[in-house]
Scaffold this active site. Structure first.
Site, short mmCIF file in Angstrom:
data_model
loop_
_atom_site.label_atom_id
_atom_site.label_comp_id
_atom_site.label_asym_id
_atom_site.label_seq_id
_atom_site.Cartn_x
_atom_site.Cartn_y
_atom_site.Cartn_z
CD GLU A 89 -2.91 -0.99 2.21
OE1 GLU A 89 -4.27 -1.53 2.01
OE2 GLU A 89 -2.74 -0.52 3.39
CB CYS A 102 3.46 7.34 2.45
SG CYS A 102 3.91 6.24 3.80
CB CYS A 109 6.65 -5.02 8.90
SG CYS A 109 7.92 -4.18 9.97
CB CYS A 113 5.46 -1.93 16.25
SG CYS A 113 7.10 -1.52 15.96
CB CYS A 116 2.53 -0.87 13.43
SG CYS A 116 2.94 -0.42 11.83
CB CYS A 330 0.99 7.26 11.19
SG CYS A 330 1.72 8.49 10.55
N1 SAH Z 1 9.51 0.48 10.11
C1 SAH Z 1 9.85 2.06 9.99
C2 SAH Z 1 8.62 2.44 9.19
C3 SAH Z 1 7.33 2.62 9.69
S1 SAH Z 1 6.93 4.22 9.56
C4 SAH Z 1 9.60 2.60 11.42
O1 SAH Z 1 9.34 1.88 12.40
O2 SAH Z 1 9.94 3.77 11.61
C5 SAH Z 1 5.56 4.42 10.25
C6 SAH Z 1 5.42 5.16 11.54
O3 SAH Z 1 4.15 5.39 11.90
C7 SAH Z 1 6.38 4.66 12.38
O4 SAH Z 1 6.87 5.66 13.24
C8 SAH Z 1 5.36 3.79 13.33
O5 SAH Z 1 5.92 3.43 14.41
C9 SAH Z 1 4.19 4.53 13.45
N2 SAH Z 1 3.00 3.97 13.60
C10 SAH Z 1 2.70 2.54 13.36
N3 SAH Z 1 1.68 2.35 14.05
C11 SAH Z 1 0.72 3.54 14.25
C12 SAH Z 1 -0.20 3.81 14.97
N4 SAH Z 1 -1.12 2.79 15.00
N5 SAH Z 1 -0.72 4.99 15.20
C13 SAH Z 1 0.33 6.10 14.75
N6 SAH Z 1 1.56 5.78 14.21
C14 SAH Z 1 1.80 4.63 14.04
#
Ligand code: SAH
Length: 340
Positions: A89, A102, A109, A113, A116, A330
């Site tokens: 996506e 983006c 992945c 986390c 996420c 995000c």
């Molecule tokens: N793997 C990389 C790239 C992902 S960027 C990283 O971890 O940085 C996506 C961003 O959105 C990251 O900062 C991630 O932690 C954040 N993110 C993930 N889930 C989210 C959520 N439910 N709400 C807001 N931000 C989130």
């Protein structure tokens, strides 16, 4: 078939050599690919027909089909379907008279986390440089204004696919082609120290964002399994060395989650970690993700958290993460494979 967009100029020259074609054709092909953005070999009018046939028999110029996946007041989400069934996506985000895209760096992945969506379906494979470039080109073809900024904040961990991501960045950055300034390209990492150390030596002025999300080791480990391998203490050392080498400030991303990391105490803990260090902070209101129980804090709480940092002299912003209705905000991008 191999993707032509995965090749840098030297590699294209090498291919031309094998086909018995002169090196000056590289510049012409590069121009077709990245200035005219053609999607058909036959559009390359100044190339001899024989060379076009040779190239098209081995190299694909359009690696994927596209599906629109939602539009929320101008924020557009779309899917690229690669030939092997993998899907990623991508989100096109409007700003004034320009766009940010983006992009995803991996199909799936590994890092899982808690909050996420991207890691929920596991990991399948790295994307090639050309598959990353394809996301940019697809976005550019759908946008009604220039796509000037690229953020590696889609699915996947860019530093877990380091070489392909760097190759894609150098293609995006190339002056004779897409010419996207390095400062307009952001890599976001969950915190892989090796990646931070390598990037420091690239001599590239890209922006680096670090997904910290917690003011201490305990909360970080609760939210991000990677934290048990890469401690906050070690990360901060790597960031300081990165700054010493590049003189570039790192952005810390901090997703605010109600009752978990959003208290005044947490803000002071965060402050203590980063005071006098080369950081700015980007607070992100939690986007809803089905598998995670947490909630977004009240606006008031987020502003108080922000004030504590601001009053201490930290440069803080609260991210306006758009597209949550279409699951494009995000952390909401989801990996799937249409054959599975
Ligand atoms: N793997 C990389 C790239 C992902 S960027 C990283 O971890 O940085 C996506 C961003 O959105 C990251 O900062 C991630 O932690 C954040 N993110 C993930 N889930 C989210 C959520 N439910 N709400 C807001 N931000 C989130």
């Amino acid at each position: 078939m191999k993707l032509i967009h995965s090749l840098n100029k030297e590699e294209i020259t090498e291919v031309l050599k094998q086909f018995g074609a002169p090196a000056f054709r590289t510049k012409q092909i590069w121009n077709w690919l990245y200035v005219n953005k053609v999607t058909n070999w036959d559009d390359m009018a100044n190339l001899p027909a024989k060379l076009r046939t040779q190239l098209s028999s081995e190299y694909s110029i359009s690696p994927a089909s596209v599906d629109e996946a939602g539009n929320e007041s101008g924020t557009l989400k779309f899917l690229l379907n690669f030939d092997d069934g993998e899907q990623v996506e991508i989100v096109l985000i409007p700003a004034r008279k320009r766009y940010t895209v983006c992009v995803s760096s991996q199909a799936g992945c590994k890092y899982k986390c808690a909050f996420c969506a991207s890691g929920q379906a596991g990991f399948s494979r790295n994307l090639e440089a050309g598959e990353i470039i394809a996301q940019y080109l697809q976005a550019a073809s759908m946008a009604d204004a220039p796509v000037t900024h690229v953020v590696f904040m889609g699915i996947g961990e860019p530093f877990d696919n380091y070489d392909n991501v760097m190759k894609a960045i150098r293609i995006l950055n190339d002056k004779d082609g897409l010419n996207i300034g390095a400062r307009r390209i952001t890599i976001s990492t969950c915190g892989l120290i090796k990646g931070i150390e390598k990037l420091a030596k690239e001599n590239l002025q890209v922006e680096l964002s670090l997904s910290l999300h917690a003011p201490n080791q305990r909360i970080r480990e609760y939210l991000m399994p990677v934290a048990s391998k890469e401690s906050i203490a070690d990360l901060l050392v790597a960031c300081r060395e990165y700054f010493a080498e590049t003189k570039r400030i790192i952005t810390l991303e901090y997703t605010l989650i109600k009752g978990l990391n959003d208290s005044e105490h947490n803000a002071h803990q965060l402050l203590k970690l980063i005071r006098h260090k080369p950081f700015r902070v980007n607070l992100i209101p939690l986007s809803p993700v089905a598998e995670f129980q947490g909630e977004r804090p009240e606006k008031e709480t987020m502003l108080e958290f922000m004030d504590i940092l601001t009053n201490a002299g930290v440069n803080v912003t609260l991210r306006d993460s758009r597209g949550s209705q279409i699951k494009a905000a995000c952390g909401q991008l989801r990996y799937s494979n249409k054959d599975k």
